[in-house]
Write an enzyme that holds these catalytic residues in place. Structure first.
Site, PDB file in Angstrom:
ATOM      1  N   ARG A  18       1.346  -1.441   0.256  1.00 40.42           N
ATOM      2  CA  ARG A  18      -0.073   0.145   0.400  1.00 40.42           C
ATOM      3  C   ARG A  18       0.559   1.355   0.082  1.00 40.42           C
ATOM      4  NH1 ARG A  18      -5.616  -0.493   3.506  1.00 40.42           N
ATOM      5  NH2 ARG A  18      -6.149  -2.216   3.097  1.00 40.42           N
ATOM      6  N   HIS A  64      -8.069  -4.293  -7.840  1.00 35.14           N
ATOM      7  CA  HIS A  64      -7.670  -3.200  -6.736  1.00 35.14           C
ATOM      8  C   HIS A  64      -9.131  -3.230  -5.705  1.00 35.14           C
ATOM      9  CE1 HIS A  64      -4.869  -0.552  -3.331  1.00 35.14           C
ATOM     10  NE2 HIS A  64      -5.944   0.269  -3.984  1.00 35.14           N
ATOM     11  N   TYR A 108     -18.405  12.768 -13.820  1.00 37.40           N
ATOM     12  CA  TYR A 108     -18.485  13.961 -14.416  1.00 37.40           C
ATOM     13  C   TYR A 108     -16.977  13.922 -15.565  1.00 37.40           C
ATOM     14  CZ  TYR A 108     -22.075  15.072 -11.621  1.00 37.40           C
ATOM     15  OH  TYR A 108     -22.860  15.353 -11.141  1.00 37.40           O
TER      16      TYR A 108
END
Length: 846
Positions: A18, A64, A108
């Protein structure tokens, strides 16, 4: 034990899966998976933009499974030009701002890979890296990307793991690739030689790096700290008497809004007083913050204040921790480049081996096809005679000594291959493959050829993506002390009888003629009046000596600035002074040396000399300057060079002038020796040191004053009764102040009612010693003079100003002046008394 084991497993997972980047491609798993998902969607830099929601969804579903928010935040950062030195994602839409605004929702925004990202993914399908199963084993994912350039150094990385963190700054691609070429040329190159190429980090937001010591330390050890400043320049506004500071670049990872807010807060709290307005004109053309300055402000001082008190100057801590073979390591510059070189070496070898195998396989097929074309009639006959395909394949393999794959290729060969042109094409392809095979084998046999390829790739990266540095490296930033933030100017320091202190610029007082009535200098209560007045620079120390023999230190800039009519701040809130102590002398000092002395006098006529260096260690609670008897008070302190004449003047008009060398230097705890012999009802009011071209100014409590030459006071022995200094009558009152003053100086005279008059000394005529003098200030009824201060000639503003609300006063007509020059008989000198010194003369009082 179970908790420990599980926590260690968790820590290892965070470190490797990570938080920390891989040293080879400079990516964390989430970054790598986002780019792989975009590759799966074929979102090259020439493709149409796709919704970020699609990329996030595919990445989360295939690679993921940790939530869409983390994936989208990662994608957004790779598309922000103020976060990445070389963008890995080409975004379309609102991806946030340098002000700290968040990006629009992923439904968007749209994205595709940038061109340089394709260089990181190139050759991924040529078995150059290892693949592992994904989280649900439905597909596979690469453990690392092939990566043509050292992305870890070029784009940097930030992450917080368990027990460790990484903070690698971005660098310039041209610098890093040039250093990589140097390393390939000479594997034994030193870190210092590489540092000459990679001069320092190159932040996407530009700015200035102050000094190189932190950079060198980080490149050698893997850890260091660099000071980063925003880039500013100073402009003159349309108002010619005003200037402004324009900020065009800000430190890396600092929000512009945060800088604006901190400047506003600093101005509001009074920490930065020279700013009149702040405007943000930033836009498509970049950062443009305009800091408007007040009239007459020094822009360099204000800029130092901005660096000191706002994030316009910040510190970037470099921590070069990355995963090497799955383990975290702290790496220097050369080690990071070596790790990438080794990774790239392995990628090229694996790619070459893959291409060799492909070429050998194709050459093997072509060899069979060419043999079949050579004996085409026999091949056709064998195929026509065979009852089925397996039989035909077996007979071909037996007749022409072909492999199974060659025989199958002949059976699959279309009839068009029999044309002459096709035969030539096959032969040319076979010949080219033989050359490629020879080249591949040479690369695998010679490591130098692999390094040549690494160099060629580096040169290609420089040609395609190289840019000039954005961050400049300047000299080391000097520690900004408080003096750097304070403009040096002359200040009038005032202390009232009630214990209030303040300072104000001396320009607030206009010069008046002798006899003028003055302006209000301090607003006091009915039972208070101004008692002490001094002029000093803001950068000076002021030694405050109290009547109890204590001394306190204070910088002038620490004294509160207030208006003329303000009463000031209670002295107990500024100095750690006792409630029963009163300030008697203030001495401005820049340096504490051994060549100068502080000479002190008490109201009982005792005098003491101590080296200035004895007071060079300030203590908040003050220290003992002189030992006093019960009821005795310290009335004055002067700074001398050790070889001056001293004068002690008494309240009843006596003065004793003697040589300073008659008083030997003593330690701080000493009491001193006799300086003047006093009458029973008399006391010492002033101590002064004789200076060239100076005269003695005496002012009485009724506003009369006079100047007399030092030579009019004959030298006597220390401890003598002295001579008449001023003839006292009911009209003069007792002596208030006696001081050494030159003709170029001004004097400021204050009264108990708070009135102040500033007048030139040359307006007070030099007259005889034993006279009453002339009127130097017109007093109101029942008002008396409380303090007199010298204003050093040449240091004050030459412009006379009248503040709003001030009243102008006419000078007193000449006929109103009274001069009485009849001299009184001089007193005879008394015998010199014995020294009254303490036995603890040379003990230091901590």
């Amino acid at each position: 034990e179970a908790a420990q084991a599980r926590y260690l497993n968790y820590a290892l997972s965070v470190i490797t899966a990570r938080a920390l980047p891989d040293v080879r491609d400079g990516l964390k798993p989430v970054h790598r998976r986002v780019l792989i998902a975009m590759r799966d969607l074929n979102l090259t830099h020439r493709a149409k933009y796709r919704k970020c929601a699609k990329v996030v969804g595919d990445c989360m579903g295939n690679y993921h499974p940790h939530g869409d928010a983390a994936i989208y935040d990662t994608l957004v950062r790779m598309a922000q030009p103020w976060s990445m030195r070389n963008l890995l994602v080409d975004g379309q839409g609102n991806f946030g701002s340098i002000d700290g605004d968040p990006a629009a929702a992923m439904r968007y925004t749209e994205a595709r890979m940038s061109r340089i990202t394709e260089e990181m993914l190139e050759d991924l399908d040529k078995e150059t890296v290892d693949y592992v199963p994904n989280y649900d084993e439905t597909t596979t994912e690469p453990t690392v990307l092939p990566c043509k350039f050292p992305n870890l150094l070029i784009n940097g990385s930030t992450g917080i793991a368990v027990g460790m963190a990484t903070n690698i700054p971005p660098h310039n691609l041209k610098d890093i690739c040039t250093a990589l070429i140097k390393l390939c040329d000479n594997p034994e190159v030193s870190n210092d030689e590489l540092i000459k190429i990679v001069k320092g980090p190159d932040f996407p937001t530009g700015g200035l790096i102050c000094g190189q010591s932190g950079i060198y330390q980080a490149y050698r050890t893997g850890r260091g700290r660099v000071t980063v400043r925003g880039h500013c320049h100073i402009e003159t506004t349309s108002k010619k008497d005003r200037q402004r500071i324009v900020v065009t670049e800000i430190p890396y990872q600092v929000s512009k809004v945060r800088i604006i807010e901190s400047i506003a807060n600093a101005v509001k709290s009074g920490n930065i007083a020279g700013i009149s307005a702040l405007h943000d004109y930033s836009g498509r053309d970049g950062i443009n913050l305009c800091v408007e300055l007040k009239k007459g402000e020094d822009p360099d001082i204000v800029l130092n204040q901005l660096y000191k008190q706002t994030p316009l100057q910040s510190t970037f801590s470099i921590i070069n921790i990355a995963l090497v073979n799955g383990r975290p390591r702290t790496l220097g510059l050369k080690e990071m480049l070596e790790c990438f070189r080794d990774h790239r070496f392995e990628v090229i070898r694996r790619r070459t081996l893959y291409l060799l195998n492909k070429a050998l396989d194709r050459a093997h097929i072509l060899e069979g096809l060419l043999k079949a074309i050579e004996f085409i009639d026999e091949v056709i006959a064998i195929i026509r005679a065979a009852k089925d395909v397996p039989t035909a394949k077996a007979k071909l393999m037996e007749r022409f000594e072909l492999s199974d794959r060659q025989a199958q290729a002949i059976l699959d060969m279309p009839l068009r291959r029999l044309t002459g042109l096709e035969r030539e094409t096959l032969q040319k392809e076979f010949d080219d493959l033989q050359k490629a095979i020879a080249q591949y084998r040479a690369i695998l046999a010679d490591a130098a050829l692999v390094y040549d390829i690494i160099r060629e790739d580096a040169y290609e990266m420089i040609d395609r993506y190289g840019e000039d540095r954005r961050t400049r490296i300047t000299g080391a930033a000097e520690d900004i002390t408080i003096e750097d933030l304070i403009a040096e100017e002359e200040m009038a320091v005032m202390i009232s009888h009630g214990g209030y202190i303040k300072r104000m610029p001396v320009d607030n007082y206009r010069k008046q003629g002798r006899g003028g009535k003055g302006i209000t200098g301090i607003k006091v209560k009915d039972d208070d009046f101004t008692e002490h007045f001094f002029v000093a620079s803001t950068h000076d120390y002021i030694l405050f000596f109290t009547d109890q023999g204590q001394v306190y230190w204070l910088k002038v800039y620490d004294i509160p600035v207030m208006g003329r009519a303000a009463k000031g701040r209670a002295l107990v809130n500024v100095l750690s002074i006792g409630s029963e102590e009163k300030i008697t002398s203030m001495i401005p000092v820049r340096e504490f040396d051994d060549t100068r002395f502080l000479v002190m006098a008490t109201d009982q006529g005792i005098i003491k000399k101590t080296a200035l260096s004895a007071f060079g260690r300030p203590m908040k609670g003050g220290i003992r300057a002189i030992n006093l008897n019960e009821g005795e008070e310290l009335i004055g302190v002067v700074l001398t060079n050790g070889d001056q004449n001293l004068v002690l003047a008494s309240q009843k008009g006596q003065a004793c002038r003697f040589r300073e060398t008659d008083v030997r230097a003593m330690g701080r705890p000493a009491r001193g020796v006799a300086g003047i012999k006093l009458a029973k009802d008399d006391r010492v009011v002033s101590l002064l040191a004789e200076t060239p071209n100076a005269a003695i100014l005496t002012v009485s409590e009724k506003g009369l004053g006079k100047r007399s030459d030092f030579d009019n006071y004959r030298l006597t022995k220390r401890g003598a009764k002295g001579v008449v200094n001023m003839k006292l009558t009911e009209k003069t009152g007792d002596v208030i102040s006696v001081m050494s003053i030159s003709e170029e100086d001004d004097v400021m005279i204050m009264t108990c009612e708070g009135m102040v008059v500033r007048t030139a000394v040359k307006g007070i005529r030099i007259i005889g010693r034993a006279t009453q003098g002339v009127r130097v200030i017109t007093l109101n009824e029942d008002d008396t003079v409380s303090a007199v201060a010298r204003f050093i000639g040449g240091r004050e503003s030459k412009t006379d100003r009248v503040e709003k609300g001030d009243e102008e006063h006419e000078e007193t007509p000449a006929e109103d002046y009274e001069e009485i020059e009849a001299e009184a008989p001089e007193e005879e000198d008394s015998d010199e008394p014995e020294d009254d010194e303490s036995d603890e003369d040379d003990k230091e009082e901590e």
